[in-house]
Enzyme design. Structure first.
Site, PDB file in Angstrom:
ATOM      1  N   CYS A  51      -3.621  53.751 -16.913  1.00  0.00           N
ATOM      2  CA  CYS A  51      -4.402  52.384 -17.843  1.00  0.00           C
ATOM      3  C   CYS A  51      -3.221  51.835 -18.473  1.00  0.00           C
ATOM      4  O   CYS A  51      -3.828  51.672 -20.037  1.00  0.00           O
ATOM      5  CB  CYS A  51      -5.642  51.850 -18.164  1.00  0.00           C
ATOM      6  SG  CYS A  51      -6.089  50.778 -17.904  1.00  0.00           S
ATOM      7  N   THR A 320     -29.049  40.972 -12.354  1.00  0.00           N
ATOM      8  CA  THR A 320     -29.273  40.286 -10.963  1.00  0.00           C
ATOM      9  C   THR A 320     -29.217  38.476 -11.152  1.00  0.00           C
ATOM     10  O   THR A 320     -29.515  38.358 -12.538  1.00  0.00           O
ATOM     11  CB  THR A 320     -30.272  40.525 -10.367  1.00  0.00           C
ATOM     12  OG1 THR A 320     -30.632  39.899  -8.899  1.00  0.00           O
ATOM     13  CG2 THR A 320     -31.602  40.456 -10.988  1.00  0.00           C
ATOM     14  N   TYR A 321     -28.334  37.821 -10.565  1.00  0.00           N
ATOM     15  CA  TYR A 321     -28.593  36.745 -10.658  1.00  0.00           C
ATOM     16  C   TYR A 321     -29.205  36.022  -9.184  1.00  0.00           C
ATOM     17  O   TYR A 321     -30.137  35.255  -8.840  1.00  0.00           O
ATOM     18  CB  TYR A 321     -27.429  35.426 -10.189  1.00  0.00           C
ATOM     19  CG  TYR A 321     -26.784  36.294 -11.216  1.00  0.00           C
ATOM     20  CD1 TYR A 321     -26.809  35.934 -13.146  1.00  0.00           C
ATOM     21  CD2 TYR A 321     -25.575  37.358 -11.551  1.00  0.00           C
ATOM     22  CE1 TYR A 321     -25.865  36.367 -13.698  1.00  0.00           C
ATOM     23  CE2 TYR A 321     -25.044  37.516 -12.227  1.00  0.00           C
ATOM     24  CZ  TYR A 321     -24.360  37.146 -13.623  1.00  0.00           C
ATOM     25  OH  TYR A 321     -24.306  37.156 -14.607  1.00  0.00           O
ATOM     26  N   THR A 323     -29.024  36.256  -5.896  1.00  0.00           N
ATOM     27  CA  THR A 323     -27.959  36.224  -5.374  1.00  0.00           C
ATOM     28  C   THR A 323     -27.109  36.881  -4.297  1.00  0.00           C
ATOM     29  O   THR A 323     -27.304  38.205  -5.081  1.00  0.00           O
ATOM     30  CB  THR A 323     -27.587  34.590  -5.880  1.00  0.00           C
ATOM     31  OG1 THR A 323     -26.549  35.400  -6.508  1.00  0.00           O
ATOM     32  CG2 THR A 323     -27.546  33.846  -6.696  1.00  0.00           C
ATOM     33  N   THR A 332     -31.375  42.169  -5.266  1.00  0.00           N
ATOM     34  CA  THR A 332     -31.064  42.980  -5.103  1.00  0.00           C
ATOM     35  C   THR A 332     -30.747  44.194  -5.342  1.00  0.00           C
ATOM     36  O   THR A 332     -30.741  45.623  -5.486  1.00  0.00           O
ATOM     37  CB  THR A 332     -29.642  42.411  -5.375  1.00  0.00           C
ATOM     38  OG1 THR A 332     -30.055  41.862  -7.387  1.00  0.00           O
ATOM     39  CG2 THR A 332     -29.304  40.865  -4.071  1.00  0.00           C
ATOM     40  N   GLU A 397     -19.437  38.046  -7.772  1.00  0.00           N
ATOM     41  CA  GLU A 397     -20.290  39.366  -7.130  1.00  0.00           C
ATOM     42  C   GLU A 397     -19.314  40.836  -7.433  1.00  0.00           C
ATOM     43  O   GLU A 397     -19.891  42.078  -7.497  1.00  0.00           O
ATOM     44  CB  GLU A 397     -20.458  38.718  -6.061  1.00  0.00           C
ATOM     45  CG  GLU A 397     -21.828  38.103  -6.028  1.00  0.00           C
ATOM     46  CD  GLU A 397     -22.617  37.574  -4.738  1.00  0.00           C
ATOM     47  OE1 GLU A 397     -21.710  36.351  -3.865  1.00  0.00           O
ATOM     48  OE2 GLU A 397     -23.905  37.667  -4.259  1.00  0.00           O
TER      49      GLU A 397
END
Ligand SMILES: *[C@@H]1O[C@H](CO)[C@@H](O)[C@H](O)[C@H]1NC(C)=O
Ligand SMILES: *[C@@H]1O[C@H](CO)[C@@H](O)[C@H](O)[C@H]1NC(C)=O
Ligand SMILES: *[C@@H]1O[C@H](CO)[C@@H](O)[C@H](O)[C@H]1NC(C)=O
Length: 426
Positions: A51, A320-321, A323, A332, A397
């Protein structure tokens, strides 16, 4: 300084805050390990996953903390005590299941000047795992460019199919010449990513509806499954994970750039199913050495960090939202759990009370490919792999998924590493 990464992670401020707090604590809190040791260990960890972004960042950090510039010439120029961590770094980064009590025993014996104390080794394991996981995040979200590079957020356009010989040509330039900056979605997506797909036995979940329907069904199904059955399903998932999802490329190109900080640069993740039969490693049963055990070890040796890591992990796991793509008010939980379990499964960690069919039901194949690439061969993540999954979903997301991978993978390293360290103490 972590700017570019922070910008991406900042899509999830709640997590970002936990992350920064932990990162700050690891590098700057008072503690047994000298500061320049910490940032040097970070460099070693980041170099394992090639990296560039993170290696560069930590080199700067190292110098700011008064580190000896000479050390940046590589492992041959650092105290033997630090160099001795190479093997542990290598295994934790790629095949943590090979870490044994003997590795730690060796580190705690020998000359007084090279001898490590147990409490310091806990800190070392945490640092290594933390920076491996950041490297994973950087590759997974495309934050792989050097600090001063004008394009902050981009992917390699190709998986390196370059054979070993290419890396020996002194190619000091890592594959960061991606033309497809994330800000220009119109740029051509590379199609020759050298990725092999197996024919798919379940339909791709191109449709959010289908995914939601599956999650709903899974929730309803309540059927007693024996331990043997669960075990069998774990094996199926583990077996499947080792086929077809692998990029076919050989050793990653550009390794020469990082070679000074690592030993055996070509050492990488190896699939369980492909290992020699006589080298078979028993499945790691999560209940035998769980996160709670790891937590206890960390809190007894290393003040404050266990709580921070635990909160960071829980924040990522719980995030979590409600959605999903264009849908609101979706639970979810099962999806997030499946992602988590899939990562642990690929590293041989099995949960007796988890139904591994869920993984197959909820994770579409391009998503599995992404998860496998990022958590096992992070440096090979390409834009095509990133673009390939969840086409209807928002960027944030996908970054959310990436945060889960960071945490799941970090936990894998901590579980294996601290378990071996605990066995060594006994
Ligand atoms: C431990 O040290 C001994 C002696 O140097 C060496 O032979 C052995 O391979 C080491 N074991 C591990 C697991 O590193
Ligand atoms: C995460 O969820 C678990 C279970 O619902 C809960 O016990 C825990 O407090 C949550 N942690 C955080 C940091 O939100
Ligand atoms: C496990 O998953 C399979 C496939 O979705 C389902 O048929 C079965 O009922 C599940 N078992 C449990 C205990 O949830």
């Amino acid at each position: 300084r972590l700017e570019h990464m922070v910008m991406v992670m900042g899509l999830h401020p709640q997590y970002l805050q936990q992350f920064l707090e932990t990162n700050d604590h690891l590098l700057r809190s008072s503690g047994a390990l000298p500061y320049e040791y910490r940032s040097y260990i970070a460099i070693m960890a980041a170099a394992r996953h090639q990296c560039t972004y993170l290696v560069h960042l930590m080199e700067v950090q190292f110098l700011l903390q008064g580190g000896d510039r000479e050390w940046l010439r590589g492992l041959d120029h650092v105290p033997a005590k630090l160099r001795a961590l190479s093997e542990l770094n290598k295994l934790l980064a790629h095949r943590p299941w090979l870490v044994t009590a003997q590795h730690f025993k060796n580190l705690t014996e020998g000359e007084p000047s090279t001898r490590w104390q147990h409490s310091h080794l806990v800190q070392v394991v945490v640092l290594l795992c933390h920076f491996h996981s950041i490297a994973i995040f950087c590759h997974g979200a495309g934050v792989n460019l050097e600090l001063d590079h004008p394009r902050a957020h981009a992917f390699h356009t190709t998986t390196s199919t370059s054979p070993r010989s290419n890396t020996s040509s002194g190619a000091a330039t890592p594959k960061v010449d991606a033309k497809s900056g994330r800000k220009s979605p119109a740029s051509p997506v590379c199609v020759h990513t050298a990725v092999r797909f197996l024919p798919c036995e379940i339909a791709e979940i191109g449709d959010v509806e289908v995914l939601m329907e599956r999650m709903r069904k899974l929730q309803e199904e309540e059927e007693d499954v024996t331990t043997e059955e669960r075990s069998r399903r774990f094996e199926i998932e583990k077996e499947e994970a080792s086929h077809g999802l692998l990029p076919v490329s050989g050793p990653v190109g550009g390794a020469a750039y990082f070679a000074r900080y690592v030993q055996e640069p070509d050492f990488s993740y190896q699939d369980f199913a492909k290992r020699d039969a006589h080298a078979e490693i028993p499945t790691y049963r999560a209940q035998d050495y769980s996160w709670d055990h790891a937590f206890t070890v960390m809190s007894s040796y290393y003040n404050g960090v266990a709580e921070l890591l635990d909160e960071k992990y829980q924040t990522a796991y719980n995030l979590t939202y409600k959605t999903l793509a264009t849908r609101d008010n979706v639970d979810t939980t099962s999806l997030r759990r499946a992602i988590w379990m899939y990562v642990h499964c690929m590293y041989g960690i099995m949960y007796d009370d988890y139904n591994y069919s869920e993984v197959n039901q909820l994770l579409e194949r391009p998503l599995k490919l992404y998860i496998k690439t990022v958590s096992c061969f992070p440096e090979q993540t390409t834009r095509a792999v990133y673009d390939g999954f969840w086409k209807q979903f928002r960027h944030s997301e996908k970054v959310h998924v990436n945060i889960m991978l960071l945490e799941a993978r970090m936990q894998v390293g901590l579980l294996y590493g601290l378990r071996a360290l605990t066995q060594c103490v006994r």
